[in-house]
Write an enzyme that holds these catalytic residues in place. Structure first.
Site, PDB file in Angstrom:
ATOM      1  N   GLY A 230       0.820  -1.199   0.000  1.00 56.51           N
ATOM      2  CA  GLY A 230       0.000   0.000   0.000  1.00 56.51           C
ATOM      3  C   GLY A 230       0.853   1.246   0.000  1.00 56.51           C
ATOM      4  O   GLY A 230       2.023   1.226  -0.412  1.00 56.51           O
ATOM      5  N   GLU A 252       5.711  -3.431   0.944  1.00 55.59           N
ATOM      6  CA  GLU A 252       5.858  -3.081  -0.464  1.00 55.59           C
ATOM      7  C   GLU A 252       5.019  -1.831  -0.659  1.00 55.59           C
ATOM      8  O   GLU A 252       3.789  -1.870  -0.655  1.00 55.59           O
ATOM      9  CB  GLU A 252       5.375  -4.238  -1.342  1.00 55.59           C
ATOM     10  N   LEU A 253       5.704  -0.704  -0.839  1.00 56.88           N
ATOM     11  CA  LEU A 253       5.050   0.597  -0.709  1.00 56.88           C
ATOM     12  C   LEU A 253       5.020   1.344  -2.046  1.00 56.88           C
ATOM     13  O   LEU A 253       5.042   0.743  -3.103  1.00 56.88           O
ATOM     14  CB  LEU A 253       5.747   1.398   0.386  1.00 56.88           C
ATOM     15  N   GLY A 254       4.934   2.653  -1.973  1.00 54.62           N
ATOM     16  CA  GLY A 254       4.751   3.462  -3.168  1.00 54.62           C
ATOM     17  C   GLY A 254       5.987   3.553  -4.034  1.00 54.62           C
ATOM     18  O   GLY A 254       7.067   3.070  -3.691  1.00 54.62           O
ATOM     19  N   CYS A 286       2.047   0.285  -8.517  1.00 56.43           N
ATOM     20  CA  CYS A 286       3.162   0.864  -7.758  1.00 56.43           C
ATOM     21  C   CYS A 286       4.413   1.041  -8.612  1.00 56.43           C
ATOM     22  O   CYS A 286       5.204   1.944  -8.377  1.00 56.43           O
ATOM     23  CB  CYS A 286       3.466   0.006  -6.527  1.00 56.43           C
ATOM     24  N   GLU A 380       4.264  10.345  -6.002  1.00 58.64           N
ATOM     25  CA  GLU A 380       3.569   9.260  -6.690  1.00 58.64           C
ATOM     26  C   GLU A 380       2.162   9.729  -7.040  1.00 58.64           C
ATOM     27  O   GLU A 380       1.396  10.147  -6.173  1.00 58.64           O
ATOM     28  CB  GLU A 380       3.503   8.028  -5.785  1.00 58.64           C
ATOM     29  N   VAL A 381       1.800   9.624  -8.322  1.00 56.70           N
ATOM     30  CA  VAL A 381       0.491  10.094  -8.773  1.00 56.70           C
ATOM     31  C   VAL A 381      -0.564   9.010  -8.624  1.00 56.70           C
ATOM     32  O   VAL A 381      -1.681   9.260  -8.206  1.00 56.70           O
ATOM     33  CB  VAL A 381       0.561  10.564 -10.240  1.00 56.70           C
ATOM     34  N   PHE A 382      -0.260   7.797  -8.984  1.00 62.68           N
ATOM     35  CA  PHE A 382      -1.192   6.674  -9.015  1.00 62.68           C
ATOM     36  C   PHE A 382      -2.364   6.982  -9.951  1.00 62.68           C
ATOM     37  O   PHE A 382      -3.519   6.749  -9.652  1.00 62.68           O
ATOM     38  CB  PHE A 382      -1.692   6.313  -7.612  1.00 62.68           C
TER      39      PHE A 382
END
Length: 486
Positions: A230, A252-254, A286, A380-382
């Protein structure tokens, strides 16, 4: 005809080895249309307490079972995924909003994850060690007990399964909290698959819920290992809370991954790959390429080609059309993406194409000449946004690519692959792809980021999974008790 996901079996329920009705429910919806997908039970912190207690009790017999028993369950789960591929594809497209190119392979990818986990169950249990004493000395791998898994919305099957499957294969029980927005495909589906595969009751618990449920899993003293995928902010909070009980966290991140395009690259091929890296699944990955770092001598051609691809992509309902780009998961995230784009243009970026929401969708967007402090470049835009910045030398490219707190994936495009490798060695990243875009993943490969992207490779590959979901225990055996002096 009864299907794997017949709502009669699970609607309004949580899964703790049986489907149990609970007072609160949640109906998930298609982000493209607002149509209801299914109604799941909403768990509470009390449900976490009871599930962990059950999981601890049932895990002991599971760990004692022969490896072939655990491997057999995982192989059957792979078969269930494969046999139900059309239903899984449809559900994934509807609930996660993923186009067919993303939704279609999900069953096959999930089956492969289960097959790899089945092989993991048969891995050597440890090492025979030398000793200066007259004894047998060994280091062996033992299950940790109960593993907590908190999974996101964007790839809800894989990003849960790559922790759930190896954890089960290695003799653990699992408590899974799927994202409420994708609780059917990311939660109910996994419970139904493992039910059909013959997993003994009480080993897998699926508890959709809010932040309070996640906090209860993190805080529980009998959940020694946590696997979370996340945002970086949420990952930091989990790590801080877990530290109170000295828990192991696999985070496990951005990401804000860069593609570096050197002056000798094939511009058209690099731009097409870059578009895939930025716009696949509407950028909600990600590993997505957020930053395109392009040599100044080819930047004009690269931007033009990238914008041409972006402008030609079709938006639409992914479950009922062959659209290239599906919806943003919800209005809050869509509006956040648009705000980052407009703020970046206000900061000096040039809007080449896109930059507008269309209902639940966001038009694939290319920004050029983006200032370093513009949010679409810095953060990070996502969402489906590509920021292009130029450089004049390899040293400048390295400096730009490294100037971020994230460190997930990196792509380098060049005809001189040794130059590309040498450049990549200077940039912190958990995943490096020479002449490819940043979205790559395989069950046999270690996966994870550095910096604000996570705490290293914690998923994928047998070595990483053994490290993640077992304890290394030293054991010695003597034929008789030694003669001590007192």
């Amino acid at each position: 005809m009864t299907t794997l996901l017949d709502p009669a079996a699970w609607s309004g329920r949580v899964f703790d080895g049986t489907w149990r009705a609970v007072p609160a429910t949640l109906t998930t919806t298609e982000p493209a249309t607002g149509t209801a997908v299914g109604t799941v039970g909403v768990a509470t912190p009390d449900d976490v307490l009871s599930s962990v207690a059950t999981a601890r009790q049932t895990q002991r017999a599971w760990a004692a079972a022969g490896y072939h028993v655990r491997a057999g369950v995982l192989r059957r789960a792979a078969q269930v995924f494969s046999e139900n591929a059309p239903e899984i594809t449809d559900l994934f497209a509807r609930e996660a909003g993923a186009p067919q190119r993303v939704a279609g392979p999900q069953a096959a990818i999930s089956a492969e994850e289960c097959f790899e986990a089945a092989a993991l169950a048969a891995m050597p249990a440890g090492d025979l060690l030398r000793s200066m004493q007259p004894r047998l000395s060994m280091a062996r791998r033992v299950p940790v007990g109960v593993v907590g898994v908190i999974a996101p919305f964007n790839s809800p099957i894989l990003l849960a399964l790559r922790a759930v499957a190896p954890a089960l294969a290695l003799g653990n029980a699992v408590v899974l909290k799927p994202d409420p927005r994708t609780a059917v495909v990311g939660g109910v589906l996994l419970a139904r698959v493992f039910e059909a595969a013959g997993l003994p009751a009480g080993l897998l618990h699926v508890l959709p819920g809010g932040v309070d449920v996640g906090e209860a899993i993190v805080a529980h003293p009998d959940v020694p290992v946590l696997a979370f995928t996340g945002s970086t902010g949420a990952g930091k909070a989990i790590a801080a809370a877990a530290a109170a009980n000295l828990k192991r966290t696999h985070l496990e991140l951005g990401g804000n991954s860069a593609s570096v395009v050197l002056e000798d690259a094939d511009v058209d091929a690099a731009a097409a790959a870059g578009a895939w890296g930025s716009f696949r699944h509407a950028g909600q990955i990600c590993m997505a390429t957020g930053r395109h770092l392009v040599h100044e001598s080819i930047a004009e051609r690269y931007v033009a080609r990238l914008a041409e691809v972006a402008a030609g992509l079709r938006l639409g309902d992914p479950a009922r059309t062959d659209a290239d780009v599906g919806p943003i998961i919800d209005a809050t995230q869509r509006d956040r993406v648009h705000r980052m784009v407009t703020d970046s243009v206000a900061a000096g970026a040039r809007l080449v194409t896109g930059g507008e929401p269309e209902g639940p969708f966001y038009r694939p967007t290319v920004l050029a000449g983006v200032p370093a402090d513009a949010p679409a470049y810095r953060d990070e835009v996502f969402g489906p946004v590509a920021s292009v910045v130029t450089f004049a030398s390899d040293d400048e490219a390295v400096a730009l690519a490294s100037d971020t707190p994230y460190g997930l994936a990196l792509g380098v495009f060049t005809r001189d692959v040794m130059r590309g490798l040498a450049l990549a060695e200077r940039i912190p990243a958990g995943l490096v792809h020479i002449n490819d875009q940043t979205i790559n993943d395989e069950p046999v490969a270690p996966f994870g980021g550095v910096g604000h992207s996570g705490n290293g490779a914690r998923h994928g590959g047998h070595e990483a999974n053994l490290e993640a979901f077992t304890e290394l225990q030293w054991v010695t055996v003597r034929g008789s008790v030694p003669d001590y002096p007192w």
